[in-house]
Design a protein around this motif. Structure first.
Motif, mmCIF file in Angstrom:
data_model
loop_
_atom_site.group_PDB
_atom_site.id
_atom_site.type_symbol
_atom_site.label_atom_id
_atom_site.label_comp_id
_atom_site.label_asym_id
_atom_site.label_seq_id
_atom_site.Cartn_x
_atom_site.Cartn_y
_atom_site.Cartn_z
ATOM 1 N N LEU A 1 -1.749 -1.165 -4.122
ATOM 2 C CA LEU A 1 -2.748 -0.253 -3.578
ATOM 3 C C LEU A 1 -2.349 1.155 -3.209
ATOM 4 N N VAL A 2 -3.299 1.951 -3.591
ATOM 5 C CA VAL A 2 -2.828 3.548 -3.322
ATOM 6 C C VAL A 2 -3.929 3.997 -2.464
ATOM 7 N N ARG A 3 -3.428 5.093 -1.617
ATOM 8 C CA ARG A 3 -4.278 5.818 -0.946
ATOM 9 C C ARG A 3 -3.783 7.080 -0.805
ATOM 10 N N SER A 4 -4.543 7.982 -0.866
ATOM 11 C CA SER A 4 -4.479 9.663 -1.029
ATOM 12 C C SER A 4 -4.871 10.450 0.196
ATOM 13 N N GLY A 5 -4.107 11.442 0.497
ATOM 14 C CA GLY A 5 -4.354 12.417 1.788
ATOM 15 C C GLY A 5 -3.836 11.916 3.255
ATOM 16 N N GLY A 6 -3.881 13.064 3.995
ATOM 17 C CA GLY A 6 -3.105 13.073 5.179
ATOM 18 C C GLY A 6 -3.955 11.860 6.182
ATOM 19 N N PHE A 7 -3.349 11.660 7.110
ATOM 20 C CA PHE A 7 -3.662 10.547 8.348
ATOM 21 C C PHE A 7 -4.674 11.289 9.508
ATOM 22 N N ILE B 1 0.787 -1.018 0.075
ATOM 23 C CA ILE B 1 0.101 0.070 -0.088
ATOM 24 C C ILE B 1 0.991 1.354 -0.057
ATOM 25 N N SER B 2 0.680 1.988 -1.120
ATOM 26 C CA SER B 2 1.666 3.244 -1.056
ATOM 27 C C SER B 2 0.596 4.663 -0.498
ATOM 28 N N SER B 3 0.942 5.309 0.363
ATOM 29 C CA SER B 3 0.435 6.532 0.763
ATOM 30 C C SER B 3 0.968 7.934 0.058
ATOM 31 N N LEU B 4 -0.072 8.334 -0.669
ATOM 32 C CA LEU B 4 0.492 9.753 -1.258
ATOM 33 C C LEU B 4 -0.135 10.984 -0.634
ATOM 34 N N ALA B 5 0.647 11.880 -0.299
ATOM 35 C CA ALA B 5 0.204 13.094 0.432
ATOM 36 C C ALA B 5 -1.052 13.849 -0.098
#
Length: 262
Positions: free
Chosen positions: A54-60, A38-42
């Motif tokens: 898999l990709v998620r976008s945005g802050g936590f 899973i890659s998290s993009l800002a």
């Protein structure tokens, strides 16, 4: 039941990224059996280059939000491959993983080092960089991205500002021209750009890597001074410099976890 059991045996790896190294790492890890990547993009770049997996976008939502995400997604390890200047997410990642007792690794591209012929003035903030510009040049190549342009809005001179996406509407920026481009950049093109705009001073973050290093070579060949902004310090943590070192680290962590040593 068999499908559910197989899914439970998969190790879920979170890559904090958006950089070229993060994409390369995702491309490597998705080829390894037993991993869900899973890659998290800002979410700051309007049209990001998407990694494999898999990709998620945005802050936590801060440290607590990241800690909750790690638990909800049953993350086995976190590899932070964000930009060297993205110190906030790095600090949050270190702290969240410490609380969750999840292995954390910082994948950091090596910083550029001055060579013979370089004329660098090393500073440690955009405020300091802006203060050093007057008297050193009046046609400035400002290659710092779009987030910190406001630090230079009152600095005398004319600025060529290069970035991937334009500044937000209403942003305070210095006098000059915006140039929207994504690297890598060829040395011949950088030399031509500096000559065409009659640049006599460069301001750059010490991002490291090869994609934009040609501007540093061009400045060296043209004997241009460079105000070089050094990276922010980060808390002590495990670090590597290549994606293959990151894979070796991850293998070791997963093997020890499987054997019950962690």
């Amino acid at each position: 039941m068999e499908l559910e059991l197989a899914q439970n045996l998969l190790k879920r790896i979170l890559i904090l990224g958006g950089t070229g190294e993060a994409r390369d790492l995702a491309g490597l890890l998705v080829t390894k059996p037993g991993l869900v990547v899973i890659s998290s993009l800002a979410g700051r770049t309007e049209m990001p280059q998407m990694p494999l997996g898999l990709v998620r976008s945005g802050g936590f939502g801060g440290i607590s939000g990241l800690r909750d995400y790690l638990a909800q997604q049953s993350i086995s390890a976190v590899i932070d491959a964000t930009h060297p200047f993205a110190s906030t997410i790095t600090e949050h990642g270190i702290q969240a993983c410490q609380v969750a007792q999840i292995p954390y690794l910082r994948l950091t591209r090596p910083a550029w080092q001055p060579e013979a012929g370089d004329y660098w003035l090393v500073v440690h903030s955009h405020t300091e960089a802006a203060q050093e510009i007057p008297g050193r040049g009046n046609r400035i190549f400002l290659t710092i991205g779009r987030q910190e342009l406001h630090h230079y809005r009152a600095v005398p001179g004319w600025f060529l500002m290069r970035m991937i996406d334009p500044p937000a509407s209403g942003s305070e920026i210095p006098k000059g021209e915006l140039r929207l481009e994504r690297g890598p950049f060829a040395l011949a093109d950088e030399l031509a750009l500096l000559a065409a705009y009659r640049i006599n001073l460069m301001v750059s973050k010490n991002s490291g890597g090869v994609a934009t290093y040609s501007k540093i070579i061009a400045a060296r060949q043209l004997q241009l001074p460079v105000i070089m902004i050094q990276r922010p310090e980060i808390p002590e943590c495990e670090q590597v410099n290549t994606i293959h070192q990151a894979w070796d680290w991850l293998q070791g962590k997963l093997e020890r976890s499987s054997s019950g040593n962690e």
